[in-house]
Design a protein around this motif. Structure first.
Motif, short mmCIF file in Angstrom:
data_model
loop_
_atom_site.label_atom_id
_atom_site.label_comp_id
_atom_site.label_asym_id
_atom_site.label_seq_id
_atom_site.Cartn_x
_atom_site.Cartn_y
_atom_site.Cartn_z
N GLN A 171 35.59 43.14 36.28
CA GLN A 171 36.84 43.34 35.55
C GLN A 171 37.43 41.97 35.22
N VAL A 172 37.67 41.71 33.95
CA VAL A 172 38.08 40.39 33.49
C VAL A 172 39.57 40.40 33.12
N HIS A 173 40.27 39.37 33.59
CA HIS A 173 41.70 39.21 33.30
C HIS A 173 41.91 37.81 32.73
N GLU A 174 42.38 37.73 31.49
CA GLU A 174 42.64 36.45 30.84
C GLU A 174 44.11 36.09 31.02
N GLU A 175 44.38 35.00 31.73
CA GLU A 175 45.75 34.58 32.01
C GLU A 175 45.78 33.06 32.12
N GLN A 176 46.98 32.50 32.07
CA GLN A 176 47.12 31.07 32.27
C GLN A 176 46.96 30.72 33.75
N THR A 177 46.74 29.44 34.02
CA THR A 177 46.36 29.00 35.35
C THR A 177 47.34 29.42 36.43
N ALA A 178 48.63 29.24 36.21
CA ALA A 178 49.62 29.56 37.23
C ALA A 178 49.57 31.04 37.61
N SER A 179 49.44 31.89 36.60
CA SER A 179 49.36 33.33 36.85
C SER A 179 48.07 33.69 37.59
N LEU A 180 46.97 33.03 37.24
CA LEU A 180 45.70 33.29 37.93
C LEU A 180 45.79 32.91 39.40
N LEU A 181 46.38 31.77 39.70
CA LEU A 181 46.50 31.34 41.09
C LEU A 181 47.40 32.27 41.88
N ASP A 182 48.47 32.75 41.26
CA ASP A 182 49.32 33.73 41.92
C ASP A 182 48.53 35.00 42.22
N GLY A 183 47.73 35.43 41.26
CA GLY A 183 46.93 36.63 41.45
C GLY A 183 45.88 36.48 42.54
N LEU A 184 45.29 35.29 42.62
CA LEU A 184 44.31 35.04 43.68
C LEU A 184 44.97 35.06 45.04
N ALA A 185 46.12 34.42 45.17
CA ALA A 185 46.83 34.38 46.45
C ALA A 185 47.29 35.76 46.89
N ALA A 186 47.69 36.60 45.93
CA ALA A 186 48.20 37.92 46.26
C ALA A 186 47.09 38.95 46.46
N GLY A 187 45.84 38.58 46.17
CA GLY A 187 44.74 39.53 46.30
C GLY A 187 44.53 40.38 45.06
N ARG A 188 45.29 40.13 44.00
CA ARG A 188 45.11 40.89 42.76
C ARG A 188 43.83 40.48 42.04
N LEU A 189 43.39 39.24 42.24
CA LEU A 189 42.16 38.72 41.67
C LEU A 189 41.25 38.21 42.79
N ASP A 190 39.95 38.26 42.55
CA ASP A 190 38.98 37.84 43.57
C ASP A 190 38.41 36.46 43.30
N LEU A 191 38.25 36.12 42.04
CA LEU A 191 37.54 34.90 41.67
C LEU A 191 38.12 34.41 40.35
N LEU A 192 38.22 33.09 40.20
CA LEU A 192 38.79 32.51 38.98
C LEU A 192 37.77 31.61 38.30
N LEU A 193 37.86 31.53 36.99
CA LEU A 193 37.05 30.63 36.18
C LEU A 193 38.02 29.79 35.36
N LEU A 194 38.14 28.51 35.69
CA LEU A 194 39.21 27.71 35.11
C LEU A 194 38.92 26.22 35.24
N ALA A 195 39.80 25.41 34.70
CA ALA A 195 39.65 23.96 34.77
C ALA A 195 40.20 23.45 36.10
N VAL A 196 39.52 22.46 36.66
CA VAL A 196 39.92 21.86 37.93
C VAL A 196 40.00 20.34 37.73
N PRO A 197 40.59 19.61 38.69
CA PRO A 197 40.97 20.06 40.03
C PRO A 197 42.32 20.77 40.05
N LEU A 198 42.46 21.66 41.06
CA LEU A 198 43.69 22.41 41.22
C LEU A 198 44.59 21.80 42.28
N GLY A 199 43.96 21.32 43.36
CA GLY A 199 44.74 20.76 44.45
C GLY A 199 45.63 21.77 45.13
N VAL A 200 45.17 23.00 45.28
CA VAL A 200 45.96 24.07 45.87
C VAL A 200 45.41 24.40 47.26
#
Length: 323
Positions: free
Chosen positions: A136-165
């Motif tokens: 299941q693919v979700h297209e969002e900006q980086t901040a929203s993706l990181l929020d989703g990963l932390a909350a468990g809404r997303l499992d894996l991200l494909l994005l530009a790094v480094p994030l430093g999170v």
């Protein structure tokens, strides 16, 4: 030693069925619709909500003849109930992933400046290698993706790094160069050795605030000595619009190589210029929660994806955690 006061009665633990029933009522504010949504009879749903109110010792709903409303405590507890149910759902998905890797749901978040250009490769890889996985693919900006990963809404991200999170592990996939996109008559069009310093005096077009590609472009400009106060008078919500602005003669922009073919095909008003080595570039990676039960599965995905992108105009990297 007991701590706290239960008011002289034995404390009761709410059940998941009760929380699920109450969360459905809180969402629909209608018993019949809520019961239908979770496949429960209306009397059973009403009984579960009443049992939850009794267990918690709190009135959650205000019932009238026409509608159902949440009480003030019910508003707060509804939010908590959703978090509990989401966490339990995540736990069950993690357990299933451990029992049967590369099956079940994988919720992948992708940034907009990667999705159109890399998803054909990603989807093809999953269809060939892991047909049992529900991607299941979700297209969002980086901040929203990181929020989703932390909350468990997303499992894996494909994005530009480094994030430093903290709590996020990055699995490097590839580096890709930026090219200068300009109107065909621009003096830098077609050049193969553009110095970065040339960025100092150009009319630069950028994406809107919130896109990591905007921040990367600004970082490149700062490294080139461009005045941080230099005007950026025109912005765009997406790369396609940005490219059309360049074609219309409003300025130039920086475009990642993976986007070049799709965004500039059959446009006779555009030309590209390449930077002198080392060219400015960005790094693309997968990102996962550190310590996730699916980490070995995700490392295997990263390794396979690194091989799959070799036909693209990128420089694949060894998969190493960087966070």
């Amino acid at each position: 030693m007991a701590v706290g006061n239960t008011g002289g009665r034995a404390a009761k633990q709410p059940t998941l069925a009760q929380l699920r029933a109450f969360a459905a009522v809180a969402e629909h504010l209608h018993f019949r619709d809520a019961a239908s949504a979770i496949g429960m009879s209306q009397p059973a749903l009403s009984g579960a909500v009443s049992a939850l109110e009794e267990a918690l010792g709190v009135r959650l709903l205000e019932r009238t003849t026409r509608k159902v409303l949440l009480s003030p405590p019910g508003e707060r507890i509804a939010a908590r109930a959703r978090l509990v149910l989401d966490a339990v759902g995540g736990l069950m998905e993690e357990a299933e992933a451990v029992r049967a890797p590369f099956t079940g749901v994988l919720r992948l978040g992708v940034i907009p400046t990667v999705a159109p250009y890399l998803l054909p490769t990603v989807l093809g890889l999953f269809h060939r290698r892991w047909p049992g996985m529900d991607l299941q693919v979700h297209e969002e900006q980086t901040a929203s993706l990181l929020d989703g990963l932390a909350a468990g809404r997303l499992d894996l991200l494909l994005l530009a790094v480094p994030l430093g999170v903290p709590g996020v592990t990055e699995l490097a996939l590839f580096d890709e160069d930026f090219v200068l996109l300009a109107p065909r008559e621009h003096p830098l069009a077609g050049r193969k050795d553009i110095p970065r310093e040339a960025l100092r005096g150009l009319q630069l077009l950028l994406l809107d605030e919130g896109h990591c590609l905007r921040d990367q472009a600004l970082d490149i400009c700062r490294e080139a000595g461009r005045d941080e106060g230099a005007d950026v008078t025109t912005t765009a919500a997406g790369l396609s619009t940005l490219v059309q602005l360049v074609a219309g003669g409003l300025g130039v922009t920086l475009l990642p190589r993976t986007a070049l073919r799709l965004e500039t095909a059959r446009n006779e008003h555009l030309a590209t210029g390449c930077f002198a080595e080392p060219a400015p570039s960005r790094r693309i990676a997968l990102a996962m929660r550190t310590g996730t039960a699916r980490q070995e599965e995700f490392r295997a995905v990263a390794a396979a994806l690194r091989e799959a992108v070799r036909p693209l105009p990128v420089r694949p990297l060894p998969v190493r955690p960087t966070g």
